[in-house]
Design an enzyme around this catalytic site. Sequence first.
Site, mmCIF file in Angstrom:
data_model
loop_
_atom_site.group_PDB
_atom_site.id
_atom_site.type_symbol
_atom_site.label_atom_id
_atom_site.label_comp_id
_atom_site.label_asym_id
_atom_site.label_seq_id
_atom_site.Cartn_x
_atom_site.Cartn_y
_atom_site.Cartn_z
ATOM 1 N N LYS A 108 0.862 -1.186 0.000
ATOM 2 C CA LYS A 108 0.000 0.000 0.000
ATOM 3 C C LYS A 108 0.896 1.232 0.000
ATOM 4 O O LYS A 108 1.899 1.270 0.717
ATOM 5 C CB LYS A 108 -0.892 -0.035 1.237
ATOM 6 C CG LYS A 108 -1.968 1.030 1.305
ATOM 7 C CD LYS A 108 -2.854 0.822 2.540
ATOM 8 C CE LYS A 108 -4.024 1.783 2.601
ATOM 9 N NZ LYS A 108 -4.896 1.519 3.772
ATOM 10 N N SER A 125 -9.874 -1.094 6.800
ATOM 11 C CA SER A 125 -9.290 -0.936 5.462
ATOM 12 C C SER A 125 -8.523 -2.124 4.910
ATOM 13 O O SER A 125 -8.143 -2.104 3.741
ATOM 14 C CB SER A 125 -8.375 0.278 5.429
ATOM 15 O OG SER A 125 -9.144 1.431 5.250
ATOM 16 N N SER A 161 -9.812 1.259 2.550
ATOM 17 C CA SER A 161 -8.995 2.094 1.696
ATOM 18 C C SER A 161 -7.894 1.336 0.953
ATOM 19 O O SER A 161 -7.345 1.850 -0.022
ATOM 20 C CB SER A 161 -8.346 3.201 2.533
ATOM 21 O OG SER A 161 -7.451 2.632 3.469
HETATM 22 N N1 GLN Z 1 -13.173 3.449 5.917
HETATM 23 C C1 GLN Z 1 -12.657 3.916 7.170
HETATM 24 C C2 GLN Z 1 -12.327 5.385 7.081
HETATM 25 O O1 GLN Z 1 -12.612 5.944 6.077
HETATM 26 C C3 GLN Z 1 -11.467 3.106 7.577
HETATM 27 C C4 GLN Z 1 -10.250 3.472 6.842
HETATM 28 C C5 GLN Z 1 -9.056 2.673 7.248
HETATM 29 O O2 GLN Z 1 -9.156 1.642 7.899
HETATM 30 N N2 GLN Z 1 -7.899 3.187 6.890
HETATM 31 O O3 GLN Z 1 -11.819 5.970 7.972
#
Ligand code: GLN
Length: 490
Positions: free
Chosen positions: A82, A181, A157
């Site tokens: 990532k 995510s 994400s």
């Molecule tokens: N979807 C969640 C957010 O937007 C989690 C994101 C993540 O785990 N980085 O914060």
Amino acid sequence: MSTPSAPATTAAAIAAGVRDGSLKAADIVEQHLAAIATREPEIHAFNLVLADEARAAAAQIDQRVAAGEDPGPLAGVTVALKDNMCTRGIPTTCSSKILEGWRPPYDATVVSTLRDAGAIVVGKTNLDEFAMGSSTENSAFGPTRNPHDTSRVPGGSSGGSAASVAAGFSQVSFGSDTGGSIRQPAALCGVVGVKPTYGYVSRYGLIAFASSLDQIGPFTNSVEDAALMLDVIGGHDPLDSTSIPQAHPSLRDAMQQDVAGLRIGRITDLPEGADPDVVERLEVAFDTLRAAGAKIVDVQVPAFTFGLTAYYLIAPAEASSNLARYDGVRYGMRVEAADTNAMYGATRAAGFGDEVKRRIMLGTYALSAGYYDAYYGKALKVRRLISDDFDRAYQHADVLLTPTSPSVAFQFGAKGDNPLAMYLCDTYTIPSNLSGQPGMSVPFGTGAHGLPVGVQVLAGTLQEPTMFRVAAALEAAATKERGLQNGGVR
Ligand code: GLN
């Protein structure tokens, strides 16, 4: 619906073959680069493909094997990272314009550990900007597409990392999980994704979103590969003061033990909202584990209901503080202006996307004088209650089972202009980030439109060994079910 490339094999098999000389790392890398050449233009899993670097690393590994050396437990295993993990001298963007042109001066601990174990980095994957989102639509460089259906999101994400494994671009990949995510995109792309206990894996060199919640974990095609990855990257790192100062037992060994006698918790007061196809697969998962000798027990985790609210105060509060450093002086982009203050403002206005700005404003508000106690302070108290609720539940159950995501992969734009609808994607994943406990998503058959469904296995602090036993049992059942559907041919 197009089918993603089937994994040729597992990371464990590749490493074994490369180490004994029956496989060449160079061939493994070429296979993945060929898959990238074919489908990456349509999928967009990567911000950067490192073809030359990967070929050079593979040649070096093959030479070492030829010289009688052992290149390590992940010899020849291709990995995608990532793009919020620092790679020395290699652009690291967080899919944000604000980091344009920045090259980290050091490697994240996870990156150097993987390389030392013989893994080969093939590229940096796309994400929602600064890991804020659940669909990869918030990337400044355009979205990633789901390899199972390119009209749909891969989740987020870490959508690029999930898509990379699902499309066969890399054998494994790594993401970060602050509120789901890793687990949610794993579910939507039909791969295994693990968020370990907070502190299990070093965060050194992971660009911070919400430091008290962020954890790194793997995406893989099998539960055993996920165990292998955590066995390699887990453990204490003196460079991360929140890393747990102890060694972890081998999960690859632990998962060999069956689930007979384990207590599997069904959360009776789980917030509603999951689609019927997803709920149905969860029921099959309970039946499967019961048939394997586990006991299903009802538990209550009332604070599950408040997780989302607490998270959307705590995570933005930490983000507003962490992202203050991108001011046009030290990293990446700078927009020149009349004076320093105007330069800060102009840089941040041009460099950050809408969702990141929304989080910074929410977080700054929650932390501001007069509102701190009412919002941030209160959210921290709720966080405590969530941990207490989990602790009580784990007195009666060894693991808890929930859906990972309320739905299968959704269409692009489906939740685009409604942040709240997007936030609801994380209802089932967020509570274990707040409690710092482990969770993983295991692909468990398909739901609507023939798309993958993930079942989430949650466990208490450092109870990864038990979590992996349950995941292995679910995987075995899903594999058997697939075999039966294909007329008994596996
Ligand atoms: N979807 C969640 C957010 O937007 C989690 C994101 C993540 O785990 N980085 O914060």
